[in-house]
Design an enzyme around this catalytic site. Structure first.
Site, PDB file in Angstrom:
ATOM      1  N   HIS A  47       0.823  -1.207   0.000  1.00 43.85           N
ATOM      2  CA  HIS A  47       0.000   0.000   0.000  1.00 43.85           C
ATOM      3  C   HIS A  47       0.858   1.259   0.000  1.00 43.85           C
ATOM      4  O   HIS A  47       0.547   2.235  -0.695  1.00 43.85           O
ATOM      5  CB  HIS A  47      -0.923  -0.018   1.221  1.00 43.85           C
ATOM      6  CG  HIS A  47      -1.717   1.240   1.390  1.00 43.85           C
ATOM      7  ND1 HIS A  47      -1.387   2.211   2.320  1.00 43.85           N
ATOM      8  CD2 HIS A  47      -2.813   1.702   0.743  1.00 43.85           C
ATOM      9  CE1 HIS A  47      -2.257   3.195   2.254  1.00 43.85           C
ATOM     10  NE2 HIS A  47      -3.117   2.917   1.306  1.00 43.85           N
ATOM     11  N   GLU A  50       2.289   1.886  -3.405  1.00 41.64           N
ATOM     12  CA  GLU A  50       1.226   2.443  -4.247  1.00 41.64           C
ATOM     13  C   GLU A  50       1.104   3.952  -4.065  1.00 41.64           C
ATOM     14  O   GLU A  50       0.891   4.701  -5.018  1.00 41.64           O
ATOM     15  CB  GLU A  50      -0.095   1.741  -3.924  1.00 41.64           C
ATOM     16  CG  GLU A  50      -1.311   2.304  -4.630  1.00 41.64           C
ATOM     17  CD  GLU A  50      -2.471   2.557  -3.682  1.00 41.64           C
ATOM     18  OE1 GLU A  50      -3.009   3.678  -3.680  1.00 41.64           O
ATOM     19  OE2 GLU A  50      -2.841   1.613  -2.958  1.00 41.64           O
ATOM     20  N   HIS A  51       1.259   4.431  -2.839  1.00 40.15           N
ATOM     21  CA  HIS A  51       1.238   5.871  -2.576  1.00 40.15           C
ATOM     22  C   HIS A  51       2.472   6.553  -3.144  1.00 40.15           C
ATOM     23  O   HIS A  51       2.390   7.594  -3.806  1.00 40.15           O
ATOM     24  CB  HIS A  51       1.188   6.124  -1.063  1.00 40.15           C
ATOM     25  CG  HIS A  51      -0.190   6.163  -0.498  1.00 40.15           C
ATOM     26  ND1 HIS A  51      -0.739   7.292   0.071  1.00 40.15           N
ATOM     27  CD2 HIS A  51      -1.145   5.202  -0.408  1.00 40.15           C
ATOM     28  CE1 HIS A  51      -1.958   7.028   0.499  1.00 40.15           C
ATOM     29  NE2 HIS A  51      -2.231   5.759   0.228  1.00 40.15           N
ATOM     30  N   GLU A 127      -4.234   8.092   7.396  1.00 46.61           N
ATOM     31  CA  GLU A 127      -5.194   7.152   6.808  1.00 46.61           C
ATOM     32  C   GLU A 127      -5.465   5.995   7.772  1.00 46.61           C
ATOM     33  O   GLU A 127      -6.610   5.560   7.939  1.00 46.61           O
ATOM     34  CB  GLU A 127      -4.651   6.629   5.478  1.00 46.61           C
ATOM     35  CG  GLU A 127      -5.621   5.767   4.709  1.00 46.61           C
ATOM     36  CD  GLU A 127      -5.065   5.288   3.369  1.00 46.61           C
ATOM     37  OE1 GLU A 127      -5.772   4.542   2.674  1.00 46.61           O
ATOM     38  OE2 GLU A 127      -3.917   5.652   3.032  1.00 46.61           O
TER      39      GLU A 127
END
Length: 420
Positions: A47, A50-51, A127
């Protein structure tokens, strides 16, 4: 819609589905990796990568990535799941090469700049904190953890705050080297697209990607159990689950049809009995969450504390009904129609079509014709569903409550007793 496939020399698969009647192209690269492929120490790294790829490549900084795409009216985004990481875009047909160049750069040439990484870590930390403040998200994290304890599939996709803050450039590049290999990727384009041109564009930008690398991937093993979390919130969030079907299970579509009948919409049994007749909840549904090697068939509801002791026995009574007698012809036909309609309507979107093609290639190494899926759904009988229901609900339950706030609630022993 004509589907064409090619394989590059390094093993990367390139697929197009031409739709000459539209003026746009949806394209992306899907990678067969996600949180289910991570070690405990690397949980969350898929993740975070991906950022971070959006924060700069060797050709473009983060602003240039956004400007290059948006200057021509396009859009690009990404997501990470337990099994997949995807980078995708939608553009006018004439801007295909630009979009592909940006997306391929994400995979071949991310810079992982230290200052950008420092800032983005705090974005992801926020997040994570936002997720922990969202009870109907958090209860599913706990649910997954209990269903798959001490396994990659039982951990969150976002990872822990400590993990995220520990990631560095070398770890991320090494993870990409071992997981972002050509044999684990597929490039897909759907819309007004020339197959040979798209293949050449991808080949020119992705020929340096490693063909293959070995790493250990957890085989998911469903365990089940119970977790009750006291939290002072207005609603109690309830999830009850059982072992479900994997993507490759021959009964996968039977599980889907059963879930649709049981809790898949406003006409479903759970919705009608629990919300419409009794007014116990605002939200109630069932689901079959498929993984590579197994799955979870679950029921979710949010209710007030005072209604919880009535809700749980009603849910279990509906389980007993569906495991003791066949569904009706009306229910079966309606569920089949709902699933077929959902599939066919989703294919009207070029982005969703690209997604479906990519997942099928990564899971089954082929694009499954829609006709074949529809035929499998049509062949399902009431006897099939009775047997599947009995199989599901005879497995060990996973029971999670969030928000009991120390008050009275049905405990795990009572749930097991009611199920018997």
């Amino acid at each position: 819609m004509e589907i064409k496939q090619s394989v590059l020399k390094n093993g990367l698969r390139v697929i197009t589905a031409e739709r000459p009647q539209i003026e746009t192209v949806s394209l992306g690269i899907w990678v067969n990796t996600g949180s289910a492929c991570e070690t405990l120490e690397d949980n969350g790294i898929s993740h975070f990568i991906e950022h971070m790829v959006f924060k700069g490549t060797k050709k473009r900084n983060s602003l240039q990535i956004s400007e290059d795409i948006e200057n021509v009216g396009g859009a690009t985004n990404a997501y990470t799941s337990r099994h997949f990481t995807c980078f995708y875009a939608k553009m006018l047909k004439d801007d295909l090469e630009l979009a592909a160049d940006v997306i391929c750069d994400f995979i071949t040439d991310p810079t992982f700049d230290n200052e950008e990484m420092r800032k983005e870590k705090e974005v992801v930390v926020q997040e994570i904190k936002q997720s922990t403040d969202t009870p109907d998200d958090l209860v599913f994290d706990y649910f997954q953890e209990i269903a798959f304890p001490n396994q990659a599939s039982g951990r969150t996709i976002l990872g822990s705050i400590d993990n995220v803050r520990s990631f560095n450039k070398d770890r991320m590049l090494n993870y990409m080297k071992t997981h972002y290999t050509a044999d684990r990727m597929v490039a897909v384009g759907v819309g007004k697209i020339d197959h040979d041109k798209f293949v050449k564009i991808i080949e020119d930008r992705m020929n340096s990607v490693n063909t293959h690398a070995k790493f250990e991937e957890d085989l998911q093993k469903y365990v089940g159990g119970c977790k009750i979390i006291d939290k002072d919130i207005e609603q109690t969030h309830f999830v009850l689950g059982f072992e479900g079907a994997s993507y490759k299970n021959e009964d996968y579509y039977k599980y889907s049809v059963l879930s649709t009948i049981f809790g898949g919409g406003m006409s479903s049994r759970l919705f009608q009995e629990i919300r419409e007749k009794r007014g116990l909840v605002y939200t109630v549904n069932s689901f079959n969450q498929a993984l590579k090697h197994t799955g979870i068939f679950g029921i979710y509801a949010g209710t007030s504390q005072k209604e919880l002791n009535e809700l749980v026995p009603v849910v279990i009574n509906e389980i007993k009904k569906i495991t003791s007698s066949k569904v009706s012809d009306v229910e079966l036909n309606r569920a089949k129609t709902q699933i077929k309609a959902s599939l066919l309507m989703s294919l009207e979107s070029s982005s969703t079509t690209a997604e479906i093609i990519a997942r099928q290639m990564l899971l089954f190494n082929r694009v499954i014709p829609t006709k074949e899926i529809v035929e499998k759904i049509e062949q399902i009988t009431k006897d099939d569903l009775l047997l599947v229901a009995q199989k599901i609900f005879s497995s060990k339950p996973t029971y999670t409550l969030l928000g009991s706030n120390g008050k009275d609630y049905p405990d795990y022993d009572k749930v097991i007793k009611l199920l018997k």
